[in-house]
Design a protein around this motif. Structure first.
Motif, mmCIF file in Angstrom:
data_model
loop_
_atom_site.group_PDB
_atom_site.id
_atom_site.type_symbol
_atom_site.label_atom_id
_atom_site.label_comp_id
_atom_site.label_asym_id
_atom_site.label_seq_id
_atom_site.Cartn_x
_atom_site.Cartn_y
_atom_site.Cartn_z
ATOM 1 N N PHE A 11 -8.214 6.596 7.393
ATOM 2 C CA PHE A 11 -6.768 6.407 7.363
ATOM 3 C C PHE A 11 -6.328 5.205 6.531
ATOM 4 C CE2 PHE A 11 -2.714 4.790 9.044
ATOM 5 C CZ PHE A 11 -1.921 5.795 8.530
ATOM 6 N N PRO A 12 -6.997 4.046 6.585
ATOM 7 C CA PRO A 12 -6.570 2.948 5.698
ATOM 8 C C PRO A 12 -6.583 3.352 4.220
ATOM 9 C CG PRO A 12 -8.002 2.092 7.390
ATOM 10 C CD PRO A 12 -8.039 3.600 7.509
ATOM 11 N N HIS A 13 -7.535 4.196 3.848
ATOM 12 C CA HIS A 13 -7.598 4.693 2.477
ATOM 13 C C HIS A 13 -6.374 5.562 2.168
ATOM 14 C CE1 HIS A 13 -9.518 5.994 -1.217
ATOM 15 N NE2 HIS A 13 -9.310 7.246 -0.864
ATOM 16 N N ILE A 14 -6.023 6.447 3.096
ATOM 17 C CA ILE A 14 -4.851 7.317 2.935
ATOM 18 C C ILE A 14 -3.578 6.481 2.934
ATOM 19 C CG2 ILE A 14 -3.507 9.127 4.105
ATOM 20 C CD1 ILE A 14 -6.269 10.222 5.072
ATOM 21 N N ARG A 15 -3.545 5.464 3.781
ATOM 22 C CA ARG A 15 -2.360 4.616 3.905
ATOM 23 C C ARG A 15 -2.035 3.894 2.598
ATOM 24 N NH1 ARG A 15 -2.402 -0.070 8.275
ATOM 25 N NH2 ARG A 15 -3.863 -0.823 6.741
ATOM 26 N N ILE A 16 -3.048 3.612 1.787
ATOM 27 C CA ILE A 16 -2.809 2.946 0.511
ATOM 28 C C ILE A 16 -1.952 3.824 -0.399
ATOM 29 C CG2 ILE A 16 -3.918 2.168 -1.633
ATOM 30 C CD1 ILE A 16 -6.279 1.227 0.174
ATOM 31 N N VAL A 17 -2.312 5.098 -0.520
ATOM 32 C CA VAL A 17 -1.532 6.012 -1.364
ATOM 33 C C VAL A 17 -0.126 6.187 -0.797
ATOM 34 C CG1 VAL A 17 -1.385 8.361 -2.287
ATOM 35 C CG2 VAL A 17 -3.607 7.211 -2.123
ATOM 36 N N MET A 18 -0.049 6.420 0.499
ATOM 37 C CA MET A 18 1.236 6.593 1.165
ATOM 38 C C MET A 18 2.101 5.346 0.978
ATOM 39 S SD MET A 18 1.680 7.589 5.149
ATOM 40 C CE MET A 18 0.942 6.064 5.662
ATOM 41 N N GLY A 19 1.481 4.169 1.138
ATOM 42 C CA GLY A 19 2.210 2.909 0.999
ATOM 43 C C GLY A 19 2.725 2.679 -0.410
ATOM 44 N N MET A 20 1.961 3.119 -1.408
ATOM 45 C CA MET A 20 2.424 2.971 -2.791
ATOM 46 C C MET A 20 3.702 3.773 -3.019
ATOM 47 S SD MET A 20 -0.947 2.849 -5.253
ATOM 48 C CE MET A 20 -1.426 4.525 -4.899
ATOM 49 N N VAL A 21 3.716 5.009 -2.525
ATOM 50 C CA VAL A 21 4.884 5.866 -2.726
ATOM 51 C C VAL A 21 6.093 5.309 -1.963
ATOM 52 C CG1 VAL A 21 5.811 8.200 -2.451
ATOM 53 C CG2 VAL A 21 3.425 7.879 -3.118
ATOM 54 N N VAL A 54 21.618 2.346 2.040
ATOM 55 C CA VAL A 54 21.160 1.667 3.258
ATOM 56 C C VAL A 54 20.419 2.659 4.155
ATOM 57 C CG1 VAL A 54 21.927 0.533 5.394
ATOM 58 C CG2 VAL A 54 22.941 -0.124 3.198
ATOM 59 N N SER A 55 20.976 3.848 4.319
ATOM 60 C CA SER A 55 20.375 4.851 5.191
ATOM 61 C C SER A 55 18.990 5.271 4.704
ATOM 62 C CB SER A 55 21.293 6.072 5.286
ATOM 63 O OG SER A 55 20.715 7.052 6.103
ATOM 64 N N ILE A 56 18.840 5.488 3.411
ATOM 65 C CA ILE A 56 17.532 5.919 2.889
ATOM 66 C C ILE A 56 16.538 4.761 2.943
ATOM 67 C CG2 ILE A 56 16.298 6.812 0.864
ATOM 68 C CD1 ILE A 56 18.103 8.843 2.488
ATOM 69 N N LEU A 57 17.001 3.543 2.760
ATOM 70 C CA LEU A 57 16.117 2.382 2.947
ATOM 71 C C LEU A 57 15.597 2.358 4.389
ATOM 72 C CD1 LEU A 57 14.838 -0.243 1.881
ATOM 73 C CD2 LEU A 57 16.957 -1.420 2.528
ATOM 74 N N VAL A 58 16.478 2.597 5.342
ATOM 75 C CA VAL A 58 16.073 2.653 6.749
ATOM 76 C C VAL A 58 15.090 3.814 6.974
ATOM 77 C CG1 VAL A 58 16.891 3.056 9.121
ATOM 78 C CG2 VAL A 58 18.139 1.491 7.616
ATOM 79 N N GLU A 59 15.338 4.964 6.353
ATOM 80 C CA GLU A 59 14.420 6.107 6.485
ATOM 81 C C GLU A 59 13.025 5.755 5.972
ATOM 82 O OE1 GLU A 59 14.691 9.187 7.870
ATOM 83 O OE2 GLU A 59 16.723 8.731 8.525
ATOM 84 N N LEU A 60 12.958 5.059 4.855
ATOM 85 C CA LEU A 60 11.662 4.643 4.308
ATOM 86 C C LEU A 60 10.944 3.694 5.269
ATOM 87 C CD1 LEU A 60 12.832 4.236 0.643
ATOM 88 C CD2 LEU A 60 10.893 5.662 1.335
ATOM 89 N N ILE A 61 11.695 2.788 5.866
ATOM 90 C CA ILE A 61 11.112 1.854 6.833
ATOM 91 C C ILE A 61 10.673 2.600 8.094
ATOM 92 C CG2 ILE A 61 11.630 -0.122 8.334
ATOM 93 C CD1 ILE A 61 13.487 -1.096 5.981
ATOM 94 N N PHE A 62 11.499 3.548 8.558
ATOM 95 C CA PHE A 62 11.119 4.388 9.704
ATOM 96 C C PHE A 62 9.799 5.095 9.412
ATOM 97 C CE2 PHE A 62 15.455 5.612 11.818
ATOM 98 C CZ PHE A 62 15.637 4.292 12.191
ATOM 99 N N PHE A 63 9.715 5.710 8.247
ATOM 100 C CA PHE A 63 8.513 6.449 7.875
ATOM 101 C C PHE A 63 7.295 5.537 7.946
ATOM 102 C CE2 PHE A 63 5.419 7.805 4.698
ATOM 103 C CZ PHE A 63 5.207 9.114 5.067
ATOM 104 N N TRP A 64 7.404 4.373 7.363
ATOM 105 C CA TRP A 64 6.278 3.438 7.362
ATOM 106 C C TRP A 64 5.891 3.069 8.797
ATOM 107 C CZ3 TRP A 64 2.575 2.079 4.301
ATOM 108 C CH2 TRP A 64 1.837 0.936 4.581
ATOM 109 N N TRP A 65 6.886 2.811 9.619
ATOM 110 C CA TRP A 65 6.638 2.416 11.008
ATOM 111 C C TRP A 65 5.933 3.525 11.780
ATOM 112 C CZ3 TRP A 65 6.903 -1.902 13.927
ATOM 113 C CH2 TRP A 65 6.938 -1.764 15.307
ATOM 114 N N TRP A 66 6.450 4.754 11.675
ATOM 115 C CA TRP A 66 5.898 5.852 12.454
ATOM 116 C C TRP A 66 4.524 6.280 11.978
ATOM 117 C CZ3 TRP A 66 7.586 6.166 16.965
ATOM 118 C CH2 TRP A 66 8.935 6.066 17.270
#
Length: 196
Positions: A11-21, A54-66
């Protein structure tokens, strides 16, 4: 033949790609906001556009959190990897659609947003479906945490997105983004104190 990597190694490997996007999406919104501050007269600013940013910024942060919950998944495969990265790509595209490279063909941000709303809301509606699948992927216990709300939230979100594709009325879009921001705020208050 070597055994497959353990989930805690994969998962840390997968998280790198996800985090870049996700990082590119956040960067796009922050750079767009900085551009508005640096060049306030370059294009007409819009409250609808700013609130969606603002809403899409929050969505991106939500995604990262979840996505932290993905640590609990032990059966990773390429399809699941593509799904998670695809979800992040959809969120990035929403951010990119809010801050185009050029507004030369438009009267300002609101004109751009309303004329490109079909793309924006098609992607936005898809996020509700992606989110439902993502939550189911994390297991029954994780899904049960949200109760019946998910069964209501998804069709309503998709329905409003379809309506927004066809409705170009400024008041409708302003009301929609305000309602969505209030709903996001309710999620923060109700669910974001802990990860369990």
């Amino acid at each position: 033949m070597e055994p497959p990597p353990l989930a805690d190694q994969l998962f840390p490997h997968i998280r790198i790609v996800m985090g870049m996007v996700v990082g590119l999406g956040i960067t796009r919104i922050l750079m767009g906001a900085a551009s508005l501050i640096q060049h306030p007269n370059r294009a007409r600013v819009s409250l609808i556009h700013l609130l969606w940013a603002v809403s899409i910024l929050v969505e991106l942060i939500f995604f990262w959190w979840w996505q932290f919950e993905l640590f609990a998944i032990h059966d990773w495969n390429f399809g699941l990897f593509l799904f998670v990265v695809g979800y992040a790509v959809v969120l990035f595209l929403l951010a990119a659609l809010l801050f185009p490279d050029s507004l030369a063909e438009y009267e300002g941000y609101e004109d751009f947003f309303l004329k490109r709303r079909r793309w924006f809301f098609a992607l936005f509606g898809a996020t509700f479906v992606f989110d439902l699948i993502d939550t189911l992927t994390k297991g029954e216990e994780h899904f049960a945490r949200f109760g019946l709300e998910y069964y209501v939230q998804t069709p309503i979100g998709v329905g409003f997105s379809v309506a927004a594709i066809w409705n170009g009325d400024r008041r409708f879009h302003l009301a929609l983004v305000i309602v969505h921001l209030l709903y996001q705020a309710s999620w923060i208050v109700r669910l974001f104190y802990t990860l369990t």
